[in-house]
Enzyme design. Sequence first.
Site, PDB file in Angstrom:
ATOM      1  N   SER A  31     -96.659 -26.221 -35.579  1.00 23.04           N
ATOM      2  CA  SER A  31     -95.020 -26.042 -35.726  1.00 23.04           C
ATOM      3  C   SER A  31     -94.906 -24.781 -36.770  1.00 23.04           C
ATOM      4  CB  SER A  31     -94.363 -26.928 -36.482  1.00 23.04           C
ATOM      5  OG  SER A  31     -95.474 -27.684 -37.479  1.00 23.04           O
ATOM      6  N   ASN A 118     -96.820 -36.785 -44.233  1.00 23.21           N
ATOM      7  CA  ASN A 118     -95.585 -37.439 -43.835  1.00 23.21           C
ATOM      8  C   ASN A 118     -94.389 -37.547 -45.029  1.00 23.21           C
ATOM      9  OD1 ASN A 118     -97.219 -37.915 -41.554  1.00 23.21           O
ATOM     10  ND2 ASN A 118     -97.612 -40.005 -41.944  1.00 23.21           N
ATOM     11  N   THR A 163     -46.891 -30.022 -27.562  1.00 20.35           N
ATOM     12  CA  THR A 163     -47.437 -31.014 -27.222  1.00 20.35           C
ATOM     13  C   THR A 163     -47.650 -30.796 -25.868  1.00 20.35           C
ATOM     14  OG1 THR A 163     -45.598 -32.309 -26.730  1.00 20.35           O
ATOM     15  CG2 THR A 163     -46.324 -32.430 -28.960  1.00 20.35           C
ATOM     16  N   HIS A 164     -48.621 -31.414 -25.245  1.00 17.13           N
ATOM     17  CA  HIS A 164     -49.201 -31.132 -23.844  1.00 17.13           C
ATOM     18  C   HIS A 164     -48.957 -29.725 -23.344  1.00 17.13           C
ATOM     19  CE1 HIS A 164     -48.456 -35.554 -23.332  1.00 17.13           C
ATOM     20  NE2 HIS A 164     -47.490 -35.317 -24.202  1.00 17.13           N
ATOM     21  N   SER A 285     -64.376  -3.739 -21.386  1.00 19.39           N
ATOM     22  CA  SER A 285     -64.795  -3.982 -20.202  1.00 19.39           C
ATOM     23  C   SER A 285     -65.583  -2.886 -19.501  1.00 19.39           C
ATOM     24  CB  SER A 285     -63.919  -4.650 -19.203  1.00 19.39           C
ATOM     25  OG  SER A 285     -64.280  -4.415 -17.958  1.00 19.39           O
ATOM     26  N   LYS A 291     -59.268  -3.018 -20.761  1.00 14.18           N
ATOM     27  CA  LYS A 291     -59.500  -4.496 -21.444  1.00 14.18           C
ATOM     28  C   LYS A 291     -60.020  -4.478 -23.026  1.00 14.18           C
ATOM     29  CE  LYS A 291     -59.670  -8.248 -19.874  1.00 14.18           C
ATOM     30  NZ  LYS A 291     -60.570  -8.713 -18.924  1.00 14.18           N
ATOM     31  N   ASN A 293     -61.409  -7.658 -25.119  1.00 13.80           N
ATOM     32  CA  ASN A 293     -61.636  -9.269 -25.038  1.00 13.80           C
ATOM     33  C   ASN A 293     -62.045  -9.421 -26.429  1.00 13.80           C
ATOM     34  OD1 ASN A 293     -61.421  -8.659 -22.224  1.00 13.80           O
ATOM     35  ND2 ASN A 293     -63.422  -8.197 -22.139  1.00 13.80           N
ATOM     36  N   GLU A 298     -64.543 -16.090 -28.495  1.00 11.55           N
ATOM     37  CA  GLU A 298     -65.086 -17.015 -27.211  1.00 11.55           C
ATOM     38  C   GLU A 298     -66.683 -17.476 -27.488  1.00 11.55           C
ATOM     39  OE1 GLU A 298     -64.290 -14.845 -23.343  1.00 11.55           O
ATOM     40  OE2 GLU A 298     -63.569 -13.408 -24.759  1.00 11.55           O
ATOM     41  N   LYS A 333     -87.189 -29.915 -36.098  1.00  9.31           N
ATOM     42  CA  LYS A 333     -86.904 -28.807 -36.741  1.00  9.31           C
ATOM     43  C   LYS A 333     -85.976 -27.815 -36.319  1.00  9.31           C
ATOM     44  CE  LYS A 333     -90.531 -30.092 -39.850  1.00  9.31           C
ATOM     45  NZ  LYS A 333     -90.678 -31.408 -38.916  1.00  9.31           N
TER      46      LYS A 333
HETATM   47  N1  ARG Z   1     -95.816 -30.442 -38.877  1.00  7.45           N
HETATM   48  C1  ARG Z   1     -95.391 -32.086 -39.034  1.00  7.45           C
HETATM   49  C2  ARG Z   1     -94.060 -32.350 -39.021  1.00  7.45           C
HETATM   50  O1  ARG Z   1     -93.235 -31.561 -38.716  1.00  7.45           O
HETATM   51  C3  ARG Z   1     -95.825 -32.560 -40.492  1.00  7.45           C
HETATM   52  C4  ARG Z   1     -96.181 -33.778 -40.804  1.00  7.45           C
HETATM   53  C5  ARG Z   1     -97.483 -34.200 -39.980  1.00  7.45           C
HETATM   54  N2  ARG Z   1     -98.065 -35.425 -39.953  1.00  7.45           N
HETATM   55  C6  ARG Z   1     -98.993 -36.007 -39.442  1.00  7.45           C
HETATM   56  N3  ARG Z   1     -99.155 -37.204 -39.705  1.00  7.45           N
HETATM   57  N4  ARG Z   1     -99.417 -35.386 -38.383  1.00  7.45           N
HETATM   58  O2  ARG Z   1     -93.437 -33.619 -38.657  1.00  7.45           O
END
Ligand code: ARG
Length: 467
Positions: A31, A118, A163-164, A285, A291, A293, A298, A333
């Site tokens: 990650s 964790n 309204t509507h 455009s 145009k 836009n 949007e 994330k």
């Molecule tokens: N990269 C992990 C996450 O975003 C961190 C926690 C990982 N914990 C584990 N026991 N593998 O959740």
Amino acid sequence: MSHDPLANKQQAWSALFSEPMSELVQRYTASVGFDQRLWRADIEGSLAHAEMLAAQGVVSADDLADIRRGMAAITSEIESGQFPWKLELEDVHLNIEARLTALVGDAGKRLHTGRSRNDQVATDVRLWLRGEIDRLAALLAEMQRSLVALAAVHTETVMPGYTHMQVAQPVSFAHHLLAYVEMFSRDAERLADVRRRTNRLPLGAAALAGTSYPLDRERVARTLGFDGVCQNSLDAVSDRDFALEFSAAASICMVHVSRLAEEIVLWMSQNFGFIDLADRYCTGSSIMPQKRNPDVAELARGKSGRVVGHLMALLTLMKGQPLTYNKDNQEDKEPLFDTVDTLADTLRIMAEMVGGIEVKTDAMERAALKGYATATDLADYLVKKGLPFRSAHEVVAHAVKNAIARGLDLAQLPLAELQQFDARIGEDVFAVLTLRGSLAARQGLGGTAPVQVRAQIERHRARLRGV
Ligand code: ARG
């Protein structure tokens, strides 16, 4: 083989593993490509943890000094783009810890005492999100200020209220804009509420069950500016409902933005011609030379889709996860980051664009004159002359039908003709049938009368002062 446990990815946890991770698994599970964004929170959390460990006598004062020195060096490495991020080290946490150990030796290896990734990641995300919520709150205030500033010069600008999507009653443009200010102020309230539940400390829960070290969790919470400590270790490491709530609040806010964006697009179309946008928010455009836009509006409307999509992703991610931490949570994330980025950019650009809106007051007024918008005022006039409302409603329906047939507005019908619908109608009716008369009559709290709208503007200004 190295004695540094983090030197090789497959050794980050233990010598238990007898074969290396395949390149595909490494890439699939890593990650660090996106969670390095949490680095500042990660370091802040680690320093608070280390300081508490030292205060509790779990690590020495020298260890703490080494950790501080190492983290300072890492901070400058990351800030200057020199930090050696490694995919093999999976995530931001292992990358920073490994670097710390490389820089300061054993003290770096002691940092993780009484801690798990964790509770570490849960802490990092909360810390990071808290900062982003504060940044978004400021942007929401800016958005509201921009709308209030435009409203302040248009309390007498009449437009059709719908309204509507049918012309209903005249309202002031200011009143219409302030409806969005109300929405955004509720969004700000929602964010402030999410912040309260985000701002609690998971650290100290360790992997899931707590730890046997004499940690002082309250101290860490105070150091990091958390309002409190998560009271159940299992919940602390597995809960992400603060992220779900945030995502829901962000989605609602984006839905509000998309409604405003849609109106801006409509108002700018030739069929309305109510406003014009500065060139810098428009594109041309490649085939139609005439145009201009409203792309920015949007896109703001369109980007609500991805934010709502992220909410669905996060809800689905949590659904059915058994206690406690599961790697699924690593998937929280990217949706969260993109939600923050999208909302922040959208609020900023919309606030700017609203500030540059050019209002075509004549076109708004002409449109308000078209749809018999003051019919209700005529009915109310008759009620004040003693007619029951339902009867008045019927009388006016006849008058409007007649006016439509003749291609005239109600105010253009001669008095004698109006009196054929009800003898109670007098010369004073014409004051009631004008757009401004209609507006001025709605003086009650929350109504569109200029005096009322000006009071609302003052209330918003006072509320937004110093936010
Ligand atoms: N990269 C992990 C996450 O975003 C961190 C926690 C990982 N914990 C584990 N026991 N593998 O959740």
